[in-house]
Design a protein around this motif. Structure first.
Motif, mmCIF file in Angstrom:
data_model
loop_
_atom_site.group_PDB
_atom_site.id
_atom_site.type_symbol
_atom_site.label_atom_id
_atom_site.label_comp_id
_atom_site.label_asym_id
_atom_site.label_seq_id
_atom_site.Cartn_x
_atom_site.Cartn_y
_atom_site.Cartn_z
ATOM 1 N N GLU A 1 -80.409 47.596 -12.897
ATOM 2 C CA GLU A 1 -80.615 46.344 -13.275
ATOM 3 C C GLU A 1 -81.633 45.829 -14.014
ATOM 4 O O GLU A 1 -81.804 44.998 -14.714
ATOM 5 N N SER A 2 -82.855 46.457 -13.322
ATOM 6 C CA SER A 2 -84.196 45.887 -13.896
ATOM 7 C C SER A 2 -84.327 46.554 -15.508
ATOM 8 O O SER A 2 -84.938 45.724 -16.176
ATOM 9 N N GLU A 3 -83.689 47.724 -15.789
ATOM 10 C CA GLU A 3 -83.659 48.275 -17.063
ATOM 11 C C GLU A 3 -83.152 47.274 -18.166
ATOM 12 O O GLU A 3 -83.440 46.775 -18.970
ATOM 13 N N LEU A 4 -81.921 46.868 -17.408
ATOM 14 C CA LEU A 4 -80.911 46.405 -18.379
ATOM 15 C C LEU A 4 -81.510 44.643 -18.522
ATOM 16 O O LEU A 4 -81.419 44.235 -19.605
ATOM 17 N N LYS A 5 -82.235 44.101 -17.696
ATOM 18 C CA LYS A 5 -82.784 42.842 -17.714
ATOM 19 C C LYS A 5 -83.956 43.012 -18.627
ATOM 20 O O LYS A 5 -83.984 42.004 -19.364
ATOM 21 N N GLY A 6 -84.401 43.839 -18.779
ATOM 22 C CA GLY A 6 -85.576 44.189 -19.927
ATOM 23 C C GLY A 6 -85.119 44.397 -21.272
ATOM 24 O O GLY A 6 -85.977 44.053 -22.532
ATOM 25 N N MET A 7 -83.720 44.518 -21.494
ATOM 26 C CA MET A 7 -83.290 44.720 -22.860
ATOM 27 C C MET A 7 -82.857 43.490 -23.622
ATOM 28 O O MET A 7 -82.625 42.557 -22.870
ATOM 29 N N ASN A 8 -82.872 43.535 -24.932
ATOM 30 C CA ASN A 8 -82.328 42.477 -25.521
ATOM 31 C C ASN A 8 -80.669 42.648 -25.733
ATOM 32 O O ASN A 8 -80.112 43.438 -25.302
ATOM 33 N N LYS A 9 -80.083 41.566 -26.197
ATOM 34 C CA LYS A 9 -78.698 41.292 -26.242
ATOM 35 C C LYS A 9 -78.261 42.355 -27.016
ATOM 36 O O LYS A 9 -76.959 43.007 -26.707
ATOM 37 N N THR A 10 -78.761 42.786 -28.135
ATOM 38 C CA THR A 10 -77.971 43.903 -29.074
ATOM 39 C C THR A 10 -78.248 45.242 -28.182
ATOM 40 O O THR A 10 -77.101 45.807 -28.277
ATOM 41 N N GLU A 11 -79.143 45.677 -27.500
ATOM 42 C CA GLU A 11 -79.174 46.759 -26.640
ATOM 43 C C GLU A 11 -78.198 47.165 -25.647
ATOM 44 O O GLU A 11 -77.429 47.778 -25.571
ATOM 45 N N GLN A 12 -78.078 45.733 -25.099
ATOM 46 C CA GLN A 12 -76.973 45.681 -24.173
ATOM 47 C C GLN A 12 -75.632 45.635 -24.453
ATOM 48 O O GLN A 12 -74.643 46.365 -23.911
ATOM 49 N N GLU A 13 -75.517 44.940 -25.832
ATOM 50 C CA GLU A 13 -73.979 45.309 -26.476
ATOM 51 C C GLU A 13 -73.761 46.721 -26.725
ATOM 52 O O GLU A 13 -72.498 47.049 -26.636
ATOM 53 N N VAL A 14 -74.408 47.425 -27.174
ATOM 54 C CA VAL A 14 -74.268 48.688 -27.608
ATOM 55 C C VAL A 14 -73.973 49.680 -26.206
ATOM 56 O O VAL A 14 -73.163 50.421 -26.318
ATOM 57 N N ILE A 15 -74.581 49.371 -25.131
ATOM 58 C CA ILE A 15 -74.149 49.891 -23.893
ATOM 59 C C ILE A 15 -72.892 49.407 -23.482
ATOM 60 O O ILE A 15 -71.812 50.230 -22.943
ATOM 61 N N VAL A 16 -72.397 48.280 -23.804
ATOM 62 C CA VAL A 16 -71.122 47.797 -23.204
ATOM 63 C C VAL A 16 -70.177 48.538 -24.068
ATOM 64 O O VAL A 16 -68.928 48.905 -23.660
ATOM 65 N N ILE A 17 -70.319 48.580 -25.496
ATOM 66 C CA ILE A 17 -69.239 49.589 -26.116
ATOM 67 C C ILE A 17 -69.152 50.826 -25.936
ATOM 68 O O ILE A 17 -68.158 51.264 -25.743
ATOM 69 N N ASP A 18 -70.286 51.425 -25.502
ATOM 70 C CA ASP A 18 -70.294 52.831 -25.243
ATOM 71 C C ASP A 18 -69.176 53.043 -23.657
ATOM 72 O O ASP A 18 -68.836 54.081 -23.729
ATOM 73 N N LEU A 19 -69.457 51.689 -22.966
ATOM 74 C CA LEU A 19 -68.599 52.018 -21.784
ATOM 75 C C LEU A 19 -67.142 51.428 -21.930
ATOM 76 O O LEU A 19 -66.389 51.406 -20.974
ATOM 77 N N GLY A 20 -66.779 51.026 -23.385
ATOM 78 C CA GLY A 20 -65.519 50.889 -23.375
ATOM 79 C C GLY A 20 -65.027 49.431 -23.436
ATOM 80 O O GLY A 20 -64.229 48.912 -23.552
ATOM 81 N N GLY A 21 -66.210 48.663 -23.354
ATOM 82 C CA GLY A 21 -66.014 46.948 -23.111
ATOM 83 C C GLY A 21 -66.251 46.422 -24.739
ATOM 84 O O GLY A 21 -66.486 46.941 -25.870
ATOM 85 N N ASP A 22 -65.958 45.231 -24.664
ATOM 86 C CA ASP A 22 -66.036 44.240 -25.766
ATOM 87 C C ASP A 22 -67.011 43.290 -25.650
ATOM 88 O O ASP A 22 -66.762 42.333 -24.583
ATOM 89 N N PRO A 23 -68.134 43.479 -26.235
ATOM 90 C CA PRO A 23 -69.157 42.468 -26.044
ATOM 91 C C PRO A 23 -68.749 40.915 -26.198
ATOM 92 O O PRO A 23 -69.418 40.003 -25.718
ATOM 93 N N ALA A 24 -67.941 40.574 -26.991
ATOM 94 C CA ALA A 24 -67.504 39.363 -27.603
ATOM 95 C C ALA A 24 -66.951 38.565 -26.510
ATOM 96 O O ALA A 24 -66.883 37.285 -26.292
ATOM 97 N N GLN A 25 -66.325 39.403 -25.120
ATOM 98 C CA GLN A 25 -65.744 38.847 -24.276
ATOM 99 C C GLN A 25 -66.760 38.641 -23.118
ATOM 100 O O GLN A 25 -66.418 37.789 -22.199
ATOM 101 N N LEU A 26 -68.057 38.798 -23.287
ATOM 102 C CA LEU A 26 -68.829 38.560 -22.226
ATOM 103 C C LEU A 26 -69.870 37.530 -22.579
ATOM 104 O O LEU A 26 -70.539 37.582 -23.644
ATOM 105 N N LYS A 27 -69.728 36.447 -22.055
ATOM 106 C CA LYS A 27 -70.553 35.032 -22.213
ATOM 107 C C LYS A 27 -71.990 35.315 -22.071
ATOM 108 O O LYS A 27 -72.481 34.565 -23.353
#
Length: 128
Positions: free
Chosen positions: A81-107
């Protein structure tokens, strides 16, 4: 068919696509038109896959095992969780996509982090 490759910067998010440096990605015509001429991208229109010499030389049986071998070789990093909090939005979105999610649906950031942590746990349970 159109492709775009990010040639400057680390990541770039546009029109629902997240681009990583030096990774070519298939895109729609409208995204191609938007990015074509942008100095950060190498965009091209690919005529037909028949022109691809790799496709002509190899039968389909040879290609499928290569693709199957590549997927398991990709080690999935487990983020804290602390690593994720230190990331910017784009880095988090890349991970969401890798996990099969759609970043556009996360507010927001907290929803992206919750999604990543939850899906990492699910992958660990099903992967072992």
């Amino acid at each position: 068919m159109y492709t775009a490759e990010l040639i400057k910067g680390k990541t770039y998010s546009v029109m629902g696509h997240v681009f990583l440096l030096n990774q070519e990605k298939e895109i729609e015509k409208k995204v191609f038109q938007y990015l074509d001429g942008n100095e950060f991208f190498a965009c091209k229109e690919v005529k037909a896959p028949v022109d691809d010499p790799k496709t002509d030389d190899q039968p389909k049986e040879d290609k499928e095992p290569v693709e199957e071998e590549e997927e398991p070789a990709q080690e999935t990093k487990t983020y804290t969780e602390s690593e994720l909090k230190g990331m910017n939005k784009t880095e988090q979105e890349v991970i969401v996509i890798d996990l099969g999610g759609d970043p556009a649906q996360l507010k927001d950031k907290s929803e992206r982090i919750a999604f990543i942590l939850e899906h990492q746990q699910q992958q660990e349970k099903t992967g072992e």
